[in-house]
Design an enzyme around this catalytic site. Structure first.
Site, PDB file in Angstrom:
ATOM      1  N   TYR A   1     -32.643 -88.155 -42.937  1.00 57.04           N
ATOM      2  CA  TYR A   1     -33.922 -88.039 -44.052  1.00 57.04           C
ATOM      3  C   TYR A   1     -33.532 -88.972 -45.605  1.00 57.04           C
ATOM      4  O   TYR A   1     -32.476 -88.075 -45.456  1.00 57.04           O
ATOM      5  CB  TYR A   1     -34.718 -86.860 -44.181  1.00 57.04           C
ATOM      6  CG  TYR A   1     -33.740 -85.141 -44.173  1.00 57.04           C
ATOM      7  CD1 TYR A   1     -32.809 -85.269 -44.787  1.00 57.04           C
ATOM      8  CD2 TYR A   1     -34.767 -84.653 -44.264  1.00 57.04           C
ATOM      9  CE1 TYR A   1     -32.349 -84.134 -45.276  1.00 57.04           C
ATOM     10  CE2 TYR A   1     -33.955 -83.114 -44.604  1.00 57.04           C
ATOM     11  CZ  TYR A   1     -33.165 -82.604 -44.957  1.00 57.04           C
ATOM     12  OH  TYR A   1     -32.179 -82.065 -45.623  1.00 57.04           O
ATOM     13  N   GLU A   2     -33.765 -88.774 -46.298  1.00 57.27           N
ATOM     14  CA  GLU A   2     -34.153 -89.506 -47.731  1.00 57.27           C
ATOM     15  C   GLU A   2     -33.463 -90.991 -47.571  1.00 57.27           C
ATOM     16  O   GLU A   2     -32.695 -91.275 -47.893  1.00 57.27           O
ATOM     17  CB  GLU A   2     -33.671 -88.524 -48.897  1.00 57.27           C
ATOM     18  CG  GLU A   2     -34.412 -87.695 -49.116  1.00 57.27           C
ATOM     19  CD  GLU A   2     -34.828 -87.235 -50.113  1.00 57.27           C
ATOM     20  OE1 GLU A   2     -33.807 -87.553 -51.718  1.00 57.27           O
ATOM     21  OE2 GLU A   2     -34.719 -86.025 -50.502  1.00 57.27           O
ATOM     22  N   GLY A   3     -33.501 -91.330 -46.247  1.00 53.31           N
ATOM     23  CA  GLY A   3     -33.883 -92.786 -45.794  1.00 53.31           C
ATOM     24  C   GLY A   3     -31.828 -92.890 -44.656  1.00 53.31           C
ATOM     25  O   GLY A   3     -30.708 -91.882 -45.181  1.00 53.31           O
TER      26      GLY A   3
ATOM     27  N   SER B   1     -32.332 -87.657 -55.752  1.00 52.93           N
ATOM     28  CA  SER B   1     -32.478 -87.097 -54.912  1.00 52.93           C
ATOM     29  C   SER B   1     -31.170 -86.676 -54.389  1.00 52.93           C
ATOM     30  O   SER B   1     -30.932 -85.621 -53.554  1.00 52.93           O
ATOM     31  CB  SER B   1     -34.202 -86.887 -54.236  1.00 52.93           C
ATOM     32  OG  SER B   1     -33.774 -87.991 -53.851  1.00 52.93           O
TER      33      SER B   1
END
Lengths: 417, 269
Positions: free
Chosen positions: A387-389, A242
């Site tokens: 976001y997402e790390g 993703s």
């Protein structure tokens, strides 16, 4: 844009998404940003255009593309508004774990609704005490007969409340720590599942961000994704696929900001000349364009390489009735994409922050004003570094993989010697 | 009851800069870009919406024109139309609205043979090139069906009739028409969707039958230049707009003063 050798189908996807961005998103993006409302009519336009399922297999009502197609759609929509594009990306973040780790029944049950856009998806892992450190998840899921009873609070959920399906992470065995975490699909409307605080944000304000509250929420046992205790593997495997989507969002918005700025600097006159005639401006614009193209080249090559490896595994898994992840492990010898997907996310989001900041600078005072679209791109860019790390976590992961690869190549050499 | 619907579409110039060959008085087609008549987008959308509203319905698109008219038909498929048909051939060249109405009516009869029946024909209120607004009513007349123009809403569709809102200058009429019928719709009727990805793929693959005069079984004395009671005697481009006067420089107050002086000089105020 450079010719990246897109197929005719991919060009059709890009043109269609660009048309939606231009005709349906641009005219309303400022309003949704201002009001922080969810852009339902635009979602309907994207749904009718079949753009929610470009990356999903035809068997589940998708278009049969892969990660690259999702990247192309996300980039084109984000060029107009990354906040609105997030609805597509967040649905992807729900569909990817189901596609990669779900069993055939789960794939058949949930993916067609996400592919058609009839239902929106979301992904929820973050907790007040578990941000970068997902291992400290406190939400629990206790098996009770045919159900798991979920308790706990999740926060910062993108597309929260708007989405119908949520991929949720909770501990089925707190004594096992990180190895006790499991992943589930939870449907909106399940008793005991409610929405808490709606966040107000700096950017991506057309996307709802909600706190989710689980109070003795009974989730059917068959909604467990993969196996108990494998939640973090599901999360990591999902992020591997993703993160290029976050990169695509960053790339699209950087390009959008530069497009707006180029139009402006060519008409804005100071000292009797368009400001685009000044070298100070030219060099900033040239740096922006170069960085954008570097990001695009990296993102497209990684997405294509991932598809080349994963699409045969998806086809095989569908045929064999197995989880894709198990087939992928077998076919690619455990090759993970953690490093490359972290690299594209890191590079494109840092690039987008730099480019949008420079675009505001090139446009000067008007660039800072809310009735001109460039400042919004800068506010929207910031989240892609978080976001997402966070990008610090991305660097950790890249370095960890590098060290692992170096160690294993040394081992191989030692064996061969 | 499911409906079989036919939407009539036309490929027309998509630019405002239309060039006319002074020698022949006809359009310089080679210099222009073409697209589906913008008014037809509303007709296509209404057809597709009715199909979605009434399960089991079918919607086709029909065009009369040069072979490149296929582009308008493929665009209709991309927007949700099921099948498309083209009437084309040298015998049809130079058809006026009377002859066009006849040819389209014959095409609709042929579609009715293929599909069992046609219940409803939807046209746009006009094209953006010839602006007559006559083809919809002409098709109705040739078919001998009720024809209703200026439709802004399809309120109800039952087995036997349609209830429509027809726009009038001072409001609207509510009209009930028996089926089969021909309607010509206004821009107010809907907001056309963009093409879908699946639609675009279907449009690319679709085989579009092309019917000439023989396949259609038309009376050749009723089509083309020979069958057209109207002939265009002359076409001319409107004269170019003279250059305006630009009020330059100074503060808004000074500019306003200059404007007033200019208007007084021209005796306009």
């Amino acid at each position: 844009m450079m010719n990246y050798g897109l197929t005719e189908d991919q060009l059709t996807i890009v043109r269609l998404a660009a048309e939606i961005a231009e005709k349906k998103i641009k005219p309303v993006r400022a309003e949704y940003d201002e009001k922080e409302e969810f852009p339902w009519p635009v979602i309907e336009d994207i749904r009718k255009a079949d753009l929610f399922g470009v990356y999903l297999p035809e068997k589940f009502g998708g278009f049969g593309g892969g990660n690259f197609e999702l990247v192309l759609v996300t980039e084109a929509l984000s060029r107009a508004c990354a906040g609105i594009a997030l609805a597509v990306a967040a649905s992807g973040l729900c569909a990817i774990p189901i596609l990669l780790f779900g069993n055939p029944e789960q794939r058949q049950k949930f993916l067609p609704e996400l592919a058609s856009g009839k239902k929106l998806g979301a992904f929820t892992i973050t907790e007040p005490e578990a941000g970068s450190d997902a291992t400290s998840t406190r939400a629990t899921a206790r098996l009770d007969g045919d159900h798991y009873v979920v308790n706990g609070v999740k926060n910062f959920c993108s597309s929260g409340k708007a989405a119908d399906l949520y991929v949720l992470f909770a501990s089925t065995n707190p004594s096992k720590g990180p190895r006790g975490i499991s992943a589930f699909v939870v449907e909106k409307g399940t008793p005991g599942f409610s929405f808490g605080k709606k966040e107000t944000k700096m950017g991506i304000r057309a996307s709802w961000t909600y706190e989710l509250v689980f109070n003795n929420c009974r989730v059917p046992k068959e909604n467990l994704i993969y196996k108990e205790g494998h939640g973090l593997r599901v999360a990591q495997g999902t992020f591997d696929y993703s993160r290029p989507g976050v990169a695509a969002q960053a790339l699209g918005l950087a390009q959008g900001a530069l497009d707006e700025s180029m139009a402006y600097i060519r008409v804005r006159k100071q000292f009797g000349k368009p400001i685009s005639s000044f070298q100070a401006i030219q060099h900033m614009a040239a740096d922006c364009a170069t960085q954008i193209e570097a990001g695009r080249a990296l993102l497209y090559s990684v997405a294509r390489a991932m598809d080349a490896a994963s699409k045969p595994a998806v086809d095989e898994a569908i045929k064999m009735g197995l989880p894709v992840y198990d087939v992928l492990e077998k076919l690619s010898g455990g090759k993970r994409w953690t490093k490359e997907s972290a690299m594209v996310k890191l590079f494109c989001s840092d690039m987008a922050m730099k480019v949008t900041t420079d675009c505001v600078q090139m446009c000067g005072g008007i660039g800072y004003m809310r009735d001109f679209p460039v400042e919004k791109y800068m506010r929207d860019a910031k989240i892609t570094q978080i976001y997402e790390g966070t990008n610090q976590i991305q660097r950790n992961e890249i370095a960890a993989m590098m060290i692992k690869e170096a160690a294993s190549s040394e081992r191989r050499e030692a064996v061969n010697a | 009851m499911p409906l079989n619907i036919v939407v009539c579409v036309k490929l027309t110039p998509s630019t405002a800069n239309i060039e006319i060959d002074p020698a022949t008085g006809s359009l310089r087609r080679e210099k222009m870009s073409f697209a589906i008549n913008p008014f037809d987008e509303y007709a296509v959308e209404e057809g597709v919406r009715l199909k979605e509203r009434i399960p089991g319905s079918w919607v086709g698109a029909l065009s009369l024109g040069a072979p490149d008219s296929e582009a308008a038909l493929r665009e209709s498929i991309a927007r949700g139309v099921d099948e498309a048909f083209l009437i084309s051939g040298p015998a049809f060249e130079g058809s006026d609205t009377f002859a066009t109405g006849y040819a389209l009516a014959m095409g609709i009869k042929k579609i009715a043979q293929i599909k069992g029946r046609v219940d409803l024909v939807i046209c746009a209120k006009q094209t953006n090139d010839s602006d007559t607004g006559q083809v919809g009513p002409a098709v109705a007349a040739w078919l001998g069906w009720p024809g209703i123009s200026f439709v802004k809403k399809v309120e109800e569709v039952s087995d036997k009739f349609l209830r429509l809102h027809r726009m009038m200058e001072d409001g609207y009429d509510v009209i009930e028409a028996d089926l089969p019928a021909v309607i010509a719709v206004l821009k107010e009727i809907n907001e056309p969707r963009l093409a879908s990805l699946k639609g675009k793929m279907a449009a690319k693959k679709a085989a579009i039958p092309r019917w000439g005069a023989a396949e259609l079984g038309v009376d050749e004395s009723k089509i083309g230049r020979r069958g057209s009671p109207c002939a265009v005697a002359q076409q001319a481009a409107p004269p170019a707009r003279p250059q305006g006067h630009r009020i330059q420089g100074g503060s808004p107050q000074e500019k306003a003063k200059q404007l007033v002086e200019k208007l007084q000089e021209l005796k306009l105020i």
